[in-house]
Scaffold this motif. Structure first.
Motif, PDB file in Angstrom:
ATOM      1  N   GLY A  32       7.914 -15.250  34.009  1.00 37.24           N
ATOM      2  CA  GLY A  32       6.528 -15.633  34.256  1.00 37.24           C
ATOM      3  C   GLY A  32       6.076 -15.305  35.662  1.00 37.24           C
ATOM      4  N   GLU A  33       6.933 -15.572  36.640  1.00 37.66           N
ATOM      5  CA  GLU A  33       6.571 -15.273  38.030  1.00 37.66           C
ATOM      6  C   GLU A  33       6.460 -13.770  38.255  1.00 37.66           C
ATOM      7  OE1 GLU A  33       8.425 -19.041  40.494  1.00 37.66           O
ATOM      8  OE2 GLU A  33       9.778 -17.432  39.872  1.00 37.66           O
ATOM      9  N   SER A  50      -2.714  -7.292  31.080  1.00 41.91           N
ATOM     10  CA  SER A  50      -2.519  -8.659  30.595  1.00 41.91           C
ATOM     11  C   SER A  50      -1.031  -8.966  30.512  1.00 41.91           C
ATOM     12  CB  SER A  50      -3.180  -8.829  29.223  1.00 41.91           C
ATOM     13  OG  SER A  50      -4.561  -8.578  29.300  1.00 41.91           O
ATOM     14  N   CYS A  51      -0.356  -8.815  31.613  1.00 40.23           N
ATOM     15  CA  CYS A  51       1.094  -8.990  31.634  1.00 40.23           C
ATOM     16  C   CYS A  51       1.458 -10.463  31.579  1.00 40.23           C
ATOM     17  CB  CYS A  51       1.675  -8.361  32.905  1.00 40.23           C
ATOM     18  SG  CYS A  51       3.477  -8.313  32.925  1.00 40.23           S
ATOM     19  N   ASP A  52       2.411 -10.807  30.723  1.00 37.34           N
ATOM     20  CA  ASP A  52       2.930 -12.162  30.674  1.00 37.34           C
ATOM     21  C   ASP A  52       4.442 -12.107  30.520  1.00 37.34           C
ATOM     22  OD1 ASP A  52       3.335 -11.420  28.046  1.00 37.34           O
ATOM     23  OD2 ASP A  52       1.748 -12.689  27.221  1.00 37.34           O
ATOM     24  N   ARG A 185      -3.519 -13.744  23.579  1.00 39.84           N
ATOM     25  CA  ARG A 185      -4.925 -13.396  23.842  1.00 39.84           C
ATOM     26  C   ARG A 185      -5.748 -14.645  24.160  1.00 39.84           C
ATOM     27  NH1 ARG A 185      -7.583 -10.082  26.017  1.00 39.84           N
ATOM     28  NH2 ARG A 185      -9.637  -9.525  25.289  1.00 39.84           N
ATOM     29  N   ILE A 186      -5.532 -15.684  23.371  1.00 39.68           N
ATOM     30  CA  ILE A 186      -6.274 -16.924  23.594  1.00 39.68           C
ATOM     31  C   ILE A 186      -5.950 -17.497  24.964  1.00 39.68           C
ATOM     32  CG2 ILE A 186      -6.408 -19.345  22.871  1.00 39.68           C
ATOM     33  CD1 ILE A 186      -6.211 -18.341  19.979  1.00 39.68           C
ATOM     34  N   ARG A 187      -4.683 -17.478  25.336  1.00 33.89           N
ATOM     35  CA  ARG A 187      -4.295 -18.044  26.634  1.00 33.89           C
ATOM     36  C   ARG A 187      -4.919 -17.270  27.788  1.00 33.89           C
ATOM     37  NH1 ARG A 187       2.008 -18.811  24.885  1.00 33.89           N
ATOM     38  NH2 ARG A 187       1.753 -20.778  23.754  1.00 33.89           N
ATOM     39  N   LEU A 188      -4.928 -15.958  27.683  1.00 38.22           N
ATOM     40  CA  LEU A 188      -5.504 -15.154  28.750  1.00 38.22           C
ATOM     41  C   LEU A 188      -7.008 -15.398  28.875  1.00 38.22           C
ATOM     42  CD1 LEU A 188      -3.568 -11.812  28.199  1.00 38.22           C
ATOM     43  CD2 LEU A 188      -3.426 -13.285  30.206  1.00 38.22           C
ATOM     44  N   LEU A 189      -7.695 -15.472  27.733  1.00 37.26           N
ATOM     45  CA  LEU A 189      -9.132 -15.723  27.763  1.00 37.26           C
ATOM     46  C   LEU A 189      -9.432 -17.108  28.329  1.00 37.26           C
ATOM     47  CD1 LEU A 189     -10.103 -14.174  24.314  1.00 37.26           C
ATOM     48  CD2 LEU A 189     -10.770 -13.304  26.560  1.00 37.26           C
ATOM     49  N   ASP A 190      -8.620 -18.088  27.952  1.00 38.32           N
ATOM     50  CA  ASP A 190      -8.821 -19.438  28.477  1.00 38.32           C
ATOM     51  C   ASP A 190      -8.600 -19.486  29.981  1.00 38.32           C
ATOM     52  OD1 ASP A 190      -9.034 -22.361  28.438  1.00 38.32           O
ATOM     53  OD2 ASP A 190      -6.870 -22.327  28.742  1.00 38.32           O
ATOM     54  N   ASP A 191      -7.576 -18.778  30.470  1.00 45.31           N
ATOM     55  CA  ASP A 191      -7.309 -18.754  31.909  1.00 45.31           C
ATOM     56  C   ASP A 191      -8.522 -18.270  32.689  1.00 45.31           C
ATOM     57  OD1 ASP A 191      -4.714 -19.614  31.552  1.00 45.31           O
ATOM     58  OD2 ASP A 191      -3.835 -17.616  31.639  1.00 45.31           O
ATOM     59  N   ASP A 349      12.719 -20.535  30.870  1.00 44.52           N
ATOM     60  CA  ASP A 349      11.380 -21.124  30.961  1.00 44.52           C
ATOM     61  C   ASP A 349      10.503 -20.573  29.842  1.00 44.52           C
ATOM     62  OD1 ASP A 349      12.226 -22.398  33.242  1.00 44.52           O
ATOM     63  OD2 ASP A 349      11.278 -20.979  34.618  1.00 44.52           O
ATOM     64  N   PRO A 350       9.791 -21.439  29.102  1.00 49.85           N
ATOM     65  CA  PRO A 350       8.944 -20.954  28.010  1.00 49.85           C
ATOM     66  C   PRO A 350       7.845 -20.022  28.506  1.00 49.85           C
ATOM     67  CG  PRO A 350       9.255 -23.339  27.891  1.00 49.85           C
ATOM     68  CD  PRO A 350       9.784 -22.904  29.219  1.00 49.85           C
ATOM     69  N   GLU A 351       7.438 -19.122  27.638  1.00 49.61           N
ATOM     70  CA  GLU A 351       6.390 -18.156  27.989  1.00 49.61           C
ATOM     71  C   GLU A 351       5.083 -18.838  28.339  1.00 49.61           C
ATOM     72  OE1 GLU A 351       3.778 -14.673  25.741  1.00 49.61           O
ATOM     73  OE2 GLU A 351       5.729 -15.243  24.943  1.00 49.61           O
ATOM     74  N   TRP A 352       4.768 -19.937  27.659  1.00 51.27           N
ATOM     75  CA  TRP A 352       3.472 -20.584  27.877  1.00 51.27           C
ATOM     76  C   TRP A 352       3.361 -21.246  29.247  1.00 51.27           C
ATOM     77  CZ3 TRP A 352       3.722 -25.817  28.791  1.00 51.27           C
ATOM     78  CH2 TRP A 352       4.846 -26.510  28.310  1.00 51.27           C
TER      79      TRP A 352
END
Length: 481
Positions: A32-33, A50-52, A185-191, A349-352
């Protein structure tokens, strides 16, 4: 568009080899980091990726044999002098489906050389076309993921086709991948934009996800991916409901995710569902439930070997204790959270959890001190949270700036509170969040007795105008609705 060349037998059977060279480049950073570092480097050269953590994992596992053009430019910027093979990637000309055309484009310079701007624009347009094709056709279309696409270019809802089962009646790996992409996609848009612009649209992929589970899956690995993906999507949609002020809807979605976790015996999903349930209970004024849910999440998370996850869950527990006005319980949980955080990131560590860093730690601690009535101490942590926040997380910047404004108002610094409030109003032009708007409304009420101050009066007038504009366009419901 011409048809792609037929796949050769050899191209279908090339095994994925772990990319150990790229793993070494990541060093001691968690996935994540490292993903956050990639996004920062992209902004430095005018790229947008959109790197995660999942993308990093796919590269390191060898699933991504060669990055697309945008990622290549970013990686070359991060590691000057290294070629794709130096980073463990296959040469472009050896990767199926790219050919000589991509080799020529990949040589485009990174600098802002005017002779090559057209090439970069063409590359971006091609990436946009490919992304559009992914989410409007095939498994992603079956998930209703196309509903999310208009947020990139407009802010109006789009008609969404109903979910449908995959051809042949059974879900497979491609549907699982589309489901995982929907969550990212949802997480990136929410961020970037907050929840309200996407909450209603995200319900379509969620319905489709559970429809896929009902379609029947033969392979256990695919079944596990679909259950995990559906549960994570339920949590994401629940969070969108939470941040939009629809607490009952959020509670229902989190319960659905928890049930999915129990059915599939998925402790990671269970910990995530309880984590969000705790957060919701705190915001809904049920602090004892927040404590219990956070403790249940920690119990599930002990199987996962992720100190950072346990740190976040300890913060959720601290928030519940603060809501109960139990200072000693809150302080114990905060100390545990800080100790676990200091243990550093982990590959487990979880992706989320990509949002959870020093900024989030400081911000959540600020909320605890605020609930305990320590306005000045809360303001110190909120100020640190804003200063440390990754620019990618626009919503969180708005959130912690709103927290700072409220803490300053409570701590007897009305002019500073008004200045912070003005910054939130500016950010709310990009972010739509009933939760943040509600926090700012509370700050405005606290500042009303100080209207004699010019900065405060200016903020109150701008806040009132912003609220009126919201009412004129259909004000979004808050937690009390």
């Amino acid at each position: 568009m011409t048809s792609p060349p037929a796949k050769s037998a050899s191209s279908r059977t090339v095994p994925a080899r772990p990319n150990t060279a790229f793993r070494q480049l990541r060093g001691r950073l968690s996935p994540g980091e490292f993903a956050a570092a990639v996004r920062r480097s992209a902004r430095e050269i005018g790229e947008q990726v959109s790197c995660d953590a999942r993308y990093v994992g796919r590269v390191e596992s060898g699933e991504i044999r060669c990055p697309n053009y945008a990622y290549e430019r970013v990686f070359r910027h991060m590691f000057p002098g290294l070629t794709l093979p130096d980073m463990g990637f296959a040469p472009r000309e050896t990767v199926r489906g790219r050919g000589a055309r991509t080799a020529a484009v990949s040589a485009a310079p990174l600098a802002t050389d005017p002779d090559h701007r057209d090439t970069r624009i063409q590359t971006r347009e091609e990436s946009d076309v490919l992304r559009r094709a992914f989410i409007t056709g095939g498994p992603a279309a079956a998930l209703g993921l196309a509903a999310l696409y208009p947020l990139d270019t407009a802010d109006t809802p789009a008609a969404v086709p109903g979910p449908r089962r995959p051809a042949g009646g059974r879900a497979g790996a491609s549907e699982a991948s589309a489901l995982e992409e929907a969550v990212r996609r949802i997480r990136l848009l929410d961020d970037r934009h907050g929840a309200e612009g996407i909450y209603r649209r995200a319900a379509q992929p969620l319905r489709a996800a559970y429809d896929l589970l009902d379609s029947g899956v033969q392979r256990r690995a695919v079944c596990d991916r679909l259950h995990s993906g559906a549960g994570e999507l339920a949590i994401s949609v629940g969070w969108l409901a939470h941040d939009s002020g629809h607490f009952d809807d959020a509670r229902s979605h989190y319960a659905e995710a928890l049930a999915t976790a129990r059915v599939s015996d998925d402790p990671a999903l269970e910990a995530h569902a309880f984590c969000n349930t705790s957060f919701l209970a705190r915001d809904a004024g049920r602090p004892r439930e927040a404590v219990r849910a956070a403790q249940a999440a920690q119990q599930a998370a002990r199987q996962l070997a992720s100190p950072r996850l346990l740190s976040l869950l300890s913060l959720r527990e601290a928030g519940g204790w603060a809501g109960l006005a139990d200072r000693s319980g809150c302080e114990r949980a905060l100390l545990r959270a800080q100790r676990l955080f200091a243990g550093g990131p982990s590959d487990n560590d979880p992706e989320w959890m990509t949002f959870y860093g020093e900024a989030e730690l400081a911000g959540l601690e600020a909320q605890c001190w605020s609930a305990l009535g320590e306005g000045q101490r809360a303001a110190e942590h909120a100020r640190r949270a804003v200063a440390l926040q990754d620019p990618h997380f626009t919503r969180n910047i708005a959130l912690f700036t709103a927290e700072l404004a409220g803490d300053l108002a409570a701590g007897g610094a009305p002019d500073e509170a008004a200045a912070a409030g003005d910054r939130v109003l500016k950010l709310l032009e990009q972010v739509r969040s009933a939760r943040i708007r509600t926090m700012l409304d509370r700050t405005a009420r606290m500042l009303s007795p100080h209207r004699a101050s010019a900065p405060v009066a200016g903020f109150l007038d701008r806040h009132a105008a912003s609220a009126a504009a919201d009412d004129g366009g259909g004000r979004r419901p808050g937690p009390a609705d």
